[in-house]
Design an enzyme around this catalytic site. Structure first.
Site, PDB file in Angstrom:
ATOM      1  N   GLU A  84       0.809  -1.231   0.000  1.00 45.46           N
ATOM      2  CA  GLU A  84       0.000   0.000   0.000  1.00 45.46           C
ATOM      3  C   GLU A  84       0.833   1.268   0.000  1.00 45.46           C
ATOM      4  O   GLU A  84       0.519   2.228  -0.684  1.00 45.46           O
ATOM      5  CB  GLU A  84      -0.923   0.070   1.230  1.00 45.46           C
ATOM      6  CG  GLU A  84      -1.938  -1.023   1.336  1.00 45.46           C
ATOM      7  CD  GLU A  84      -1.560  -2.006   2.396  1.00 45.46           C
ATOM      8  OE1 GLU A  84      -2.434  -2.429   3.146  1.00 45.46           O
ATOM      9  OE2 GLU A  84      -0.368  -2.356   2.484  1.00 45.46           O
TER      10      GLU A  84
ATOM     11  N   TYR B  40       1.966  -5.963  13.336  1.00 44.55           N
ATOM     12  CA  TYR B  40       0.824  -5.248  12.758  1.00 44.55           C
ATOM     13  C   TYR B  40      -0.035  -4.639  13.855  1.00 44.55           C
ATOM     14  O   TYR B  40      -0.351  -5.294  14.848  1.00 44.55           O
ATOM     15  CB  TYR B  40       0.000  -6.199  11.890  1.00 44.55           C
ATOM     16  CG  TYR B  40      -1.045  -5.500  11.069  1.00 44.55           C
ATOM     17  CD1 TYR B  40      -0.696  -4.447  10.218  1.00 44.55           C
ATOM     18  CD2 TYR B  40      -2.382  -5.878  11.136  1.00 44.55           C
ATOM     19  CE1 TYR B  40      -1.650  -3.795   9.462  1.00 44.55           C
ATOM     20  CE2 TYR B  40      -3.348  -5.233  10.371  1.00 44.55           C
ATOM     21  CZ  TYR B  40      -2.971  -4.194   9.542  1.00 44.55           C
ATOM     22  OH  TYR B  40      -3.923  -3.541   8.799  1.00 44.55           O
TER      23      TYR B  40
ATOM     24  N   ARG C 155      -3.163  -3.256  13.847  1.00 49.50           N
ATOM     25  CA  ARG C 155      -4.632  -3.354  13.885  1.00 49.50           C
ATOM     26  C   ARG C 155      -5.002  -4.786  14.256  1.00 49.50           C
ATOM     27  O   ARG C 155      -5.098  -5.657  13.394  1.00 49.50           O
ATOM     28  CB  ARG C 155      -5.244  -2.938  12.547  1.00 49.50           C
ATOM     29  CG  ARG C 155      -4.994  -1.474  12.214  1.00 49.50           C
ATOM     30  CD  ARG C 155      -5.684  -1.039  10.931  1.00 49.50           C
ATOM     31  NE  ARG C 155      -5.359   0.358  10.636  1.00 49.50           N
ATOM     32  CZ  ARG C 155      -4.357   0.745   9.855  1.00 49.50           C
ATOM     33  NH1 ARG C 155      -3.578  -0.154   9.286  1.00 49.50           N
ATOM     34  NH2 ARG C 155      -4.132   2.031   9.639  1.00 49.50           N
TER      35      ARG C 155
ATOM     36  N   HIS D 252      -4.552 -11.931  14.323  1.00 46.31           N
ATOM     37  CA  HIS D 252      -3.139 -11.561  14.347  1.00 46.31           C
ATOM     38  C   HIS D 252      -2.608 -11.610  15.761  1.00 46.31           C
ATOM     39  O   HIS D 252      -3.356 -11.707  16.721  1.00 46.31           O
ATOM     40  CB  HIS D 252      -2.950 -10.141  13.793  1.00 46.31           C
ATOM     41  CG  HIS D 252      -3.629  -9.909  12.490  1.00 46.31           C
ATOM     42  ND1 HIS D 252      -3.271 -10.570  11.350  1.00 46.31           N
ATOM     43  CD2 HIS D 252      -4.678  -9.111  12.162  1.00 46.31           C
ATOM     44  CE1 HIS D 252      -4.062 -10.173  10.358  1.00 46.31           C
ATOM     45  NE2 HIS D 252      -4.925  -9.304  10.827  1.00 46.31           N
TER      46      HIS D 252
ATOM     47  N   ASP E 268      -5.336  -7.812   6.885  1.00 40.60           N
ATOM     48  CA  ASP E 268      -6.665  -7.711   7.482  1.00 40.60           C
ATOM     49  C   ASP E 268      -7.693  -7.636   6.367  1.00 40.60           C
ATOM     50  O   ASP E 268      -7.348  -7.754   5.175  1.00 40.60           O
ATOM     51  CB  ASP E 268      -6.759  -6.512   8.425  1.00 40.60           C
ATOM     52  CG  ASP E 268      -6.425  -5.184   7.748  1.00 40.60           C
ATOM     53  OD1 ASP E 268      -6.302  -5.162   6.499  1.00 40.60           O
ATOM     54  OD2 ASP E 268      -6.275  -4.168   8.448  1.00 40.60           O
TER      55      ASP E 268
ATOM     56  N   ASP F  71      -1.816  -4.957   3.739  1.00 43.96           N
ATOM     57  CA  ASP F  71      -1.862  -5.314   5.156  1.00 43.96           C
ATOM     58  C   ASP F  71      -2.677  -6.596   5.410  1.00 43.96           C
ATOM     59  O   ASP F  71      -3.604  -6.911   4.656  1.00 43.96           O
ATOM     60  CB  ASP F  71      -2.467  -4.167   5.969  1.00 43.96           C
ATOM     61  CG  ASP F  71      -1.518  -2.994   6.105  1.00 43.96           C
ATOM     62  OD1 ASP F  71      -0.315  -3.179   5.850  1.00 43.96           O
ATOM     63  OD2 ASP F  71      -1.974  -1.892   6.463  1.00 43.96           O
TER      64      ASP F  71
ATOM     65  N   GLU G 206      -9.361  -5.150   5.135  1.00 47.11           N
ATOM     66  CA  GLU G 206      -9.131  -4.031   4.222  1.00 47.11           C
ATOM     67  C   GLU G 206      -7.984  -4.359   3.275  1.00 47.11           C
ATOM     68  O   GLU G 206      -8.059  -4.099   2.070  1.00 47.11           O
ATOM     69  CB  GLU G 206      -8.818  -2.767   5.028  1.00 47.11           C
ATOM     70  CG  GLU G 206      -9.161  -1.474   4.338  1.00 47.11           C
ATOM     71  CD  GLU G 206     -10.660  -1.245   4.212  1.00 47.11           C
ATOM     72  OE1 GLU G 206     -11.062  -0.533   3.281  1.00 47.11           O
ATOM     73  OE2 GLU G 206     -11.428  -1.786   5.027  1.00 47.11           O
TER      74      GLU G 206
END
Length: 778
Positions: free
Chosen positions: A9, A311, A313, A358, A84, A82, A86
């Site tokens: 990203e 990570y 989140r 995670h 997740d 990432d 998203e």
């Protein structure tokens, strides 16, 4: 020879991974999502089973073209956004936009961006997980349906700017808390303390009245029972004071016990946001930005680039076995075997609806101690990394052992109580004492009221009374939400997920539904009006339990238990009926301000346009007067005269409020000269032969710093985050007595200090009382 293409990203992440993988790989950044639902229309075909109508974002067209060209030349394309929902959705959108064949496309994910983790992930690619993609699509479409259908109604009826499925619930919580505060009636209560001394001592100590006539003294917020007593008025207090004024004060009981305090679990997203807010003063959005930079990678000199944390989140407190083993070795070598727990600690997930996808947030290596890498980090990065590192290391250590000795002192019908607490074994507290919220550590009453520095007393010992201190108090209303406590409440209720907390808080502030007063979140008149309308006409949509239930349904989509389009169909039919009723029944709401129209005298009303909020006369359309508002929501001030000469025509300039705040402008006809307002510190630049002056400046992100007046001309790079001390305000001058660098003035929680501006010098001293060092307009 063609290279393999890796797409992530962000450019920072791309830079770190590129250095790890080497020249055989080309690493490019998509800069977030490359396609989304259109901005100009609903973008969801409801009749065609809620089919999303995605389009490439206008500002990403050149990026997509570049990625297509690189993908066509590559033998393999690794999609590495990432780890997740998203990130999975971004990977899927990229695969669709770039038309990647299955054989050529590989999905890889990095829980941490270190050489070992990146190389391991590249050896174990997988297919895109469509369950994660569907869960993200369902959330996006659901949010679009709610926002796109309700927002125009808000715009027409209440000048509201938007509605959102989660943000509207957050505003409701804040508004309901404000209603509780407004409706709160304070109750009077009293406390009594005795100031006592040992017989041959001059050092006094305070004890609290614990019981009177065998009834426990309670505070105003506690519920009274037959065995308790609330001191609710001065008459009660005076009666007790008469009874104990001339009494003998005798140590009647001593209770000793040992308690253990356990360390807290490693951070998850919400607990990191709360501690960063409470301990560092970071807004939620800032915390996530700084954490992102630590995750994506920092250049560590000869060691090369490396991500410093896992990570950020996550809602899981789980950690990898290898990380735990490394931590235990570090603790053993650094502190000794006694600081190891009896067995490795395992923390269970506690967040409602936690996915456990995670690891917890932890340092990628405990050997990167905060001080050892401080020189590579910005001040904010260092503060947050230190918090994460200390919490993680402490979470793997032995418990602290506390010795509590409680003394009861009898005086006629009264019993006073005090607890002396001694740390017998520091355990994890040698590294980290715990968050201010104590969300996982239980503290009993004795610990809460303990005094560290008091004399040792013996049973039967007579004490001297020095003074009796009655104090009047009133119960307090529930506190307003802070960003930290709002995130905790959302998490406890199961609303939102780690990836949404920061965006939710930022949105309700940006929309002017809520403002910050110090750290508290306070609803605006607009926020109250919007909430009132939504609660009345869309009660189920902004219902806490309904919103939490929708989060659970999204989780079930990810677990392949629910069809995402079927879930939307269930939601949309009753939502459509509610929307139709609301359109028929809602009448326009006018939000009146405290300002009067300068032309007709009627009250001004808060209105909105696509450019933001403004004040419009409530007498419209007869009176069409409007007044612009500042960022803080106050009327824009009129031009203010100055004696500053215009550089072109020499006329006096005026101070005018503009988009970015105050600036200087010439108002002479045919002269449009403008310039920024300069605040001088009165301190000359320390660089030899520079001749510049240190002035107040603003960074690109609006943060104030202090730089040389030649900074803009690229002639001098002198800059400071804190205001430099003027030469004549301290008797010793404004240079560090140890290294002769410039001294700066810092305002810290523990009080203001004068410190050296050099990063390598540790000189600091408390600032003198009534110290003033403000910059002035020039």
């Amino acid at each position: 020879m063609s290279k393999s293409l890796v797409i992530v990203e962000s450019p920072a992440k791309a830079k770190t991974i590129s250095k790890i993988l080497g020249k055989s790989y080309q690493v490019k950044a998509s800069i977030g999502h490359v396609r989304d639902l259109p901005k100009s229309k609903l973008g969801v075909n409801v009749r065609k089973n809620f089919e999303p109508q995605y389009e490439i974002l206008h500002d990403k067209e050149s990026i997509v073209d570049d990625l297509k060209a690189a993908a066509n030349l590559a033998d393999h394309v690794y999609l590495a956004p990432d780890p997740d929902r998203e990130g999975e959705a971004i990977a899927w959108h990229l695969s669709e936009v770039l038309s990647l064949p299955t054989k050529k496309m590989h999905r890889v994910e990095f829980n941490e961006i270190t050489k070992e983790a990146v190389l391991a992930a590249m050896k174990n690619p997988r297919l895109i997980d469509k369950r994660l993609v569907d869960a993200q699509q369902a959330r996006r479409v659901l949010d679009r349906l709610v926002g796109y259908k309700i927002s125009p109604l808000l715009w027409r009826k209440v000048n509201g700017r938007s509605a959102g499925r989660v943000q509207s619930v957050a505003v409701r919580l804040i508004c309901e808390r404000e209603e509780q505060i407004d409706a709160f009636t304070p109750l009077e209560f009293w406390q009594i303390k005795a100031q006592l001394l040992k017989q041959k001592s001059k050092k006094s100590f305070l004890v609290n009245l614990h019981k009177y006539e065998n009834k426990k003294i309670i505070l105003g917020s506690e519920k009274a029972t037959s065995s308790s007593l609330l001191l609710s008025n001065k008459e009660q207090v005076d009666e007790i004071l008469v009874n104990i004024k001339d009494a003998n004060y005798v140590v009647s009981a001593i209770t000793e016990k040992t308690s253990q305090r356990q360390p807290q679990a490693p951070y998850i997203t919400s607990t990191l946001q709360r501690d960063a807010a409470n301990q560092l003063g970071f807004p939620v959005k800032k915390t996530m930005g700084v954490a992102q930079s630590l995750y994506e990678g920092i250049e560590l000199g000869e060691a090369g680039p490396s991500g410093l944390i896992t990570y950020m989140r996550t809602d899981s407190t789980r950690i990898a076995q290898s990380a735990q083993e490394e931590a235990l070795d570090f603790i053993k070598n650094k502190f000794g075997k006694d600081f190891l727990p009896d067995k490795p600690r395992i923390y269970s997930k506690k967040a409602k609806g936690a996915q456990d996808a995670h690891e917890a947030i932890r340092p990628t290596s405990v050997n990167f101690s905060p001080e050892s890498i401080r020189k590579y980090l910005t001040p904010d990065q260092f503060k947050l990394y230190k918090l994460i590192w200390e919490r993680f290391v402490a979470s793997q250590m032995a418990q602290a052992i506390l010795a509590n000795k409680a003394y009861e002192i009898t005086a006629n019908k009264a019993v006073f109580r005090i607890t002396n607490q001694i740390v017998q074994f520091a355990g994890f507290m040698i590294v980290y004492k715990g968050s201010s919220l104590n969300e996982e550590t239980e503290i009993n009453d004795d610990e809460e009221n303990a005094q560290i520095d008091m004399p040792d007393l013996e049973k039967g010992e007579n004490l001297k009374l020095n003074d009796l201190i009655p104090s009047q108090h009133y119960t307090q209303p529930p506190p307003r939400f802070t960003e930290a406590s709002l995130v905790k409440t959302l998490e406890d209720l199961g609303i939102g997920r780690p990836s949404t907390y920061a965006a939710t808080v930022a949105t309700i502030i940006d929309r002017k539904y809520v403002i910050r007063q110090l750290k508290a979140l306070v609803p605006t008149d607009l926020g109250k009006a919007v909430n009132s309308l939504l609660v009345e006409h869309f009660g189920s949509i902004v219902d806490v339990h309904f919103t939490a239930q929708m989060e659970q349904r999204l989780d079930e989509i990810e677990e392949d238990k629910v069809d995402w389009q079927g879930m939307l169909k269930e939601f949309y039919k009753p939502f459509g009926e509610t929307l139709k009723k609301a359109q028929e029944n809602i009448s326009k709401i006018v939000i009146l301000s405290d300002e009067n129209c300068p032309n007709c005298g009627k009250q001004m009303a808060v209105r909105s346009s696509r450019f933001g909020q403004f004040l419009g006369c409530s007498g419209y359309p007869e009176c069409k007067t409007t007044v612009k508002l500042t960022k803080e929501g106050a009327p824009v001030p009129p031009d203010r005269p100055t004696t500053e000469p215009c550089s072109k025509c020499n006329a006096n300039m005026v101070i005018r409020y503009g988009r970015y705040g105050d600036y200087l402008v010439c108002v002479t006809e045919n002269c449009e000269s403008q310039k920024a307002i300069v605040k001088s510190t009165g301190v000359m630049c320390m660089k030899k032969d520079c001749g510049g002056e240190i002035v107040e400046k603003k960074s690109r992100r609006g943060k104030i710093f202090y730089g040389c007046s030649n900074y803009a001309n690229n002639k001098c790079d002198s800059a400071y985050w804190y205001p430099p001390v003027k030469e004549n305000v301290l008797p010793s001058g404004n240079l560090c007595p140890e290294c002769k660098c410039l001294l700066v003035y810092k305002t810290l929680k523990k009080g203001p200090i004068i410190a050296c501006s050099s990063k390598t010098c540790k000189y600091a001293e408390p600032a003198p009382e009534n110290f003033t060092n403000e910059a002035v307009l020039v």
